[in-house]
Design a protein around this motif. Structure first.
Motif, mmCIF file in Angstrom:
data_model
loop_
_atom_site.group_PDB
_atom_site.id
_atom_site.type_symbol
_atom_site.label_atom_id
_atom_site.label_comp_id
_atom_site.label_asym_id
_atom_site.label_seq_id
_atom_site.Cartn_x
_atom_site.Cartn_y
_atom_site.Cartn_z
ATOM 1 N N SER A 163 0.859 -1.175 0.000
ATOM 2 C CA SER A 163 0.000 0.000 0.000
ATOM 3 C C SER A 163 0.898 1.228 0.000
ATOM 4 O O SER A 163 1.951 1.235 0.645
ATOM 5 C CB SER A 163 -0.891 -0.006 1.255
ATOM 6 O OG SER A 163 -1.744 1.126 1.258
ATOM 7 N N GLY A 276 -5.624 -4.586 2.121
ATOM 8 C CA GLY A 276 -6.429 -3.492 1.607
ATOM 9 C C GLY A 276 -6.028 -2.190 2.273
ATOM 10 O O GLY A 276 -5.319 -2.181 3.285
ATOM 11 N N THR A 277 -6.472 -1.093 1.673
ATOM 12 C CA THR A 277 -6.229 0.232 2.228
ATOM 13 C C THR A 277 -7.587 0.848 2.489
ATOM 14 O O THR A 277 -8.458 0.848 1.613
ATOM 15 C CB THR A 277 -5.437 1.090 1.217
ATOM 16 O OG1 THR A 277 -4.260 0.371 0.847
ATOM 17 C CG2 THR A 277 -5.046 2.426 1.823
ATOM 18 N N THR A 278 -7.801 1.354 3.701
ATOM 19 C CA THR A 278 -9.128 1.853 4.047
ATOM 20 C C THR A 278 -9.255 3.333 3.689
ATOM 21 O O THR A 278 -8.253 4.054 3.622
ATOM 22 C CB THR A 278 -9.409 1.697 5.559
ATOM 23 O OG1 THR A 278 -8.568 2.625 6.267
ATOM 24 C CG2 THR A 278 -9.143 0.288 6.039
ATOM 25 N N THR A 283 -4.361 0.294 7.043
ATOM 26 C CA THR A 283 -4.184 -0.824 6.114
ATOM 27 C C THR A 283 -4.696 -2.110 6.767
ATOM 28 O O THR A 283 -4.665 -2.259 7.991
ATOM 29 C CB THR A 283 -2.702 -0.988 5.720
ATOM 30 O OG1 THR A 283 -1.902 -0.999 6.906
ATOM 31 C CG2 THR A 283 -2.260 0.142 4.809
ATOM 32 N N GLN A 365 -10.751 -5.822 1.278
ATOM 33 C CA GLN A 365 -10.774 -4.506 0.632
ATOM 34 C C GLN A 365 -12.089 -3.803 0.908
ATOM 35 O O GLN A 365 -13.147 -4.295 0.550
ATOM 36 C CB GLN A 365 -10.548 -4.651 -0.866
ATOM 37 C CG GLN A 365 -10.433 -3.321 -1.573
ATOM 38 C CD GLN A 365 -9.314 -2.440 -1.012
ATOM 39 O OE1 GLN A 365 -8.200 -2.896 -0.850
ATOM 40 N NE2 GLN A 365 -9.631 -1.195 -0.672
ATOM 41 N N ASP A 489 -7.628 -12.231 -4.178
ATOM 42 C CA ASP A 489 -7.793 -10.813 -3.861
ATOM 43 C C ASP A 489 -9.108 -10.287 -4.452
ATOM 44 O O ASP A 489 -9.689 -10.881 -5.359
ATOM 45 C CB ASP A 489 -6.613 -10.032 -4.438
ATOM 46 C CG ASP A 489 -6.448 -8.657 -3.819
ATOM 47 O OD1 ASP A 489 -7.198 -8.316 -2.882
ATOM 48 O OD2 ASP A 489 -5.566 -7.907 -4.278
ATOM 49 N N GLU A 491 -11.338 -6.432 -5.286
ATOM 50 C CA GLU A 491 -11.196 -4.982 -5.396
ATOM 51 C C GLU A 491 -12.474 -4.371 -5.945
ATOM 52 O O GLU A 491 -12.923 -4.744 -7.031
ATOM 53 C CB GLU A 491 -10.025 -4.670 -6.341
ATOM 54 C CG GLU A 491 -9.518 -3.253 -6.247
ATOM 55 C CD GLU A 491 -8.649 -2.975 -5.037
ATOM 56 O OE1 GLU A 491 -8.007 -3.908 -4.513
ATOM 57 O OE2 GLU A 491 -8.624 -1.818 -4.598
ATOM 58 N N ALA A 582 -5.899 -4.663 -8.475
ATOM 59 C CA ALA A 582 -5.919 -3.258 -8.062
ATOM 60 C C ALA A 582 -6.546 -2.457 -9.190
ATOM 61 O O ALA A 582 -6.561 -2.909 -10.331
ATOM 62 C CB ALA A 582 -4.493 -2.761 -7.802
#
Ligand code: FEO
Ligand code: CA
Ligand code: CA
Length: 686
Positions: A163, A276-278, A283, A365, A489, A491, A582
């Motif tokens: 991230s 994931g990145t919030t 993270t 995610q 994953d 997204e 991503a």
């Protein structure tokens, strides 16, 4: 076009035996942990529809229609300008001015070169390697003098999820967070004896697992990045760092051990795969194949999670009794969670979020509902396991005030955990396992989110809420979740809100006694995987219905059992085993692969998800021998990938390396992060 290049290895999913051994604890050679007799998507169509699910399915159809079936009505690609034979072996890579915005680069051809191969006109640099010092006092990397103390201040092994977060007030700098999924002892230690690891080797491995936070600095006018050693935000979290357990199962007797009678304090995070990145600046990190670190499992629940009954490959149980379940039967319950980290607060204790359930978490995610509550999508990466989501009951607070940040750090502790059940809309008889498109022209249908638990209330008969969270796989079994082809994953598209789920492969699909092909998993002995596109009712993504269809069915485009959303196949690159995904800001999905079964090294691909070019897939890079492509982060002017387990080929060792990337002959192979940018300084792919 098939088999132009020899296969890397013969293991299921295309990885070497070494990868299977160290990464997944030979998961593919164990019994399938999911022995439940859950129906698969086709059963529903075959007539086994319960009244409740029929009503739900009807509701979903209505919702999909009302929401605009456009939400999933695919624009069949008709564009005749497809790049001819883009990136195919023997094809000549050349600049391709055509293509979706963000994907206008010359496709990289499949290859087996021991390097990172990128499009013409692009540059690259190694941002950081395993062992580079990032904390004050950490020494320079010396593989022959490595120590646990040194490793605990250095970048860890086998970088996976990445991230990049903004760092205000420090020009040209960003905060990079990396997962270190697992260790390859045989490639790390000269003369390593797997039967008899030393304490120092084991402690180095503990310190090489976990997470890294590293501030990185951009070079002027290029995309080159370099780590800022000893930055105050730099941090290592390892297999022995302290983590807090939060949410509805925190403190449960199922989580208590002799070292932690509170059930709220765990040492370490293990096997962090994707993440994931919030939107609130933290993270998330999935603890995936945690089972392989625990010896002497004995319970049925251990078995459902793939925990073995004997010694482990790495023999950690010889050095810390918590890895021996005969002595500490609850210790394994303390892994298999999603970890939330606040990278902006180097003194914070990261949290294991029990509300998100316990399974082999590939990734997590989030996106926000229309009213501002986080929804977190999550896959359980095992053959025939499930796809989940968590919906918070709390709204995110905007802004960066201390109060807002403190509030937002509680968002993932309260809400409802759901598991997905998918129903195909074509007759089950049309799915014979070959991957042939059904007569309605699409692999598609509807689905329901089945609630498992809300806070301390269980929705699963016969299980308490604590049991649902700690033994989430069993809860999914009980409610009849759909068995998927290894959900990796996931997204959500920032443009459309549609959610993309990588289903990497499942070579056991259709085997005797196992679930056969269905509309969402249409190929038996599925070697190449598929990507599923899911559309919630956009106004109410916390609702319990969704529509879905397959966006890609991966493989060699010449194979009739592949599907690229209808885009002309001569214009797409071959792809196999989609794993991490991503989005870029143009709305293109970027897909990294793990275990290419088409005879090329793994790589990174971009694909348009909207408009006339929907389904046009183009390869952006390939990685060195034995490596998997991870990460990826796509920024306007930079692509960041984690090159994981380079050189991980059967028979390889420090003395007999299969790869010498990134530093060349005579130097030890090192998992590393790579940045790629355009040499003319413009944006990627425009
Ligand atoms: Fe660690 Fe599912 O890949
Ligand atoms: Ca269909
Ligand atoms: Ca993965």
């Amino acid at each position: 076009m098939r088999n132009l290049l020899p296969l890397i290895g013969s293991h299921p999913g295309g990885r070497s035996a070494l990868t299977c051994r160290y990464r997944c604890g030979d998961a593919c050679f164990q019994e399938i942990p999911n022995t439940s007799d859950n129906e698969y998507a086709g059963d529903i169509i075959a007539g086994a529809l319960s009244r409740r699910s029929m009503m739900r399915a009807a509701a979903v159809v209505t919702v999909a229609a009302a929401a605009g079936t456009a939400a999933l009505a695919g624009p069949a690609a008709t564009d005749a300008e497809a790049a001819p034979l883009a990136g195919r072996p023997g094809g000549k890579p050349k600049p391709t001015p055509s293509g979706a915005r963000g994907l206008r680069f010359a496709a990289v051809a499949p290859n087996k070169d021991d390097k990172v191969t990128i499009p013409d006109g692009y540059g690259q640099n190694v941002v950081i390697r395993w062992g580079e010092p990032i904390l004050r006092g950490a020494p320079a990397f010396d593989p022959d003098k490595q120590s646990a103390k040194a490793q605990s201040g250095q970048f860890g092994y086998n970088n996976d999820f990445l991230s990049l977060l903004p760092l205000r007030g420090e020009r040209g700098r960003q905060v990079m967070v990396a997962n270190h999924e697992y260790t390859d002892e045989i490639l790390m230690f000269r003369g390593y004896d797997p039967a008899s690891p030393t304490r120092e080797q084991v402690e180095i491995a503990w310190a090489a697992h976990g997470l890294s936070v590293v501030v990185v600095q951009e070079e002027n006018r290029t995309g080159r990045l370099a780590p800022v050693n000893r930055h105050p935000l730099n941090r290592r979290l390892t297999a022995t760092s302290e983590f807090q357990v939060t949410g509805p199962a925190a403190g449960s007797p199922l989580l208590r051990t002799s070292a932690d009678r509170t059930g709220r304090k765990v040492l370490g995070t293990l096997n962090n795969c994707a993440g994931g990145t919030t939107p609130w600046g933290t993270t998330l990190h999935g603890e995936e194949n945690f089972n392989q670190y625990f010896a002497n499992g004995s319970s049925d629940t251990d078995k459902r999670y793939g925990i073995g009954t004997a010694a482990t490959e790495r023999k950690w149980e010889r050095f810390d009794k918590r890895f021996d379940l005969a002595q500490e039967p609850n210790e394994a319950h303390r892994f298999g969670w999603v970890v939330e980290l606040d990278p902006y607060d180097p003194d914070s204790t990261p949290r294991k979020r029990t509300a998100l359930g316990r399974f082999k978490h590939e990734a997590a995610q989030p996106r926000l509902t229309a009213d501002g509550r986080p929804v977190v999508y999550m896959g359980d990466d095992e053959r025939f396991d499930y796809f989940y989501k968590f919906v918070s009951s709390k709204q995110m607070r905007k802004g960066n005030s201390r109060a807002a940040r403190e509030h937002n750090l509680t968002l993932l502790d309260e809400g409802t955990l759901y598991v997905a059940k998918l129903t195909g809309d074509s007759p089950a008889a049309e799915f014979d396992g070959t991957g042939k498109l059904p007569s309605d022209g699409e692999f598609d249908g509807s689905g329901v989110w089945i609630p498992l638990a809300t806070g301390t209330t269980s929705h699963v008969p016969g299980m308490t809420a604590e049991e649902v969270y700690v033994f989430t796989r069993l809860a999914g079994d009980k409610v009849g979740a759909t068995k998927m082809d290894r959900p990796e994953d996931v997204e959500p598209s920032p443009r459309t809100g549609r959610v993309y789920v990588a289903l990497t492969n499942n070579t056991d699909r259709g085997k005797a006694g196992k679930a056969g092909a269905d509309e969402a998993n249409p190929r038996n002995a599925n070697k190449h995987g598929q990507i599923l596109e899911l559309a919630e009712h956009w106004d109410d993504p916390a609702g319990d219905g969704f529509a879905w269809r397959l966006f890609l069915v991966a493989g060699d485009p010449e194979d009739p059992a592949t599907y690229f959303s209808g885009f002309p196949k001569e214009g797409v690159s071959p792809i196999s085993c989609p794993d991490n995904v991503a989005f870029d800001d143009h709305g293109n999905l970027w897909i990294s692969t793990d275990g290419n079964q088409l005879g090329s090294h793994d790589g990174l691909f971009g694909v348009a998800t909207q408009g006339e070019r929907r389904g046009e897939l183009r390869q952006f890079l390939t990685v060195p021998t034995g490596a998997e492509t991870c990460g990826p982060v796509i920024q306007d002017r930079r692509v960041l990938v984690a090159v994981q387990h380079p050189g991980e080929v059967d028979g390889a060792s420090v003395e007999k390396p299969a790869s010498t990337w990134p530093d060349g002959p005579g130097r030890i192979v090192r998992p590393s992060v790579v940045a790629v940018w355009r040499k003319d300084g413009s944006d990627i792919g425009v």
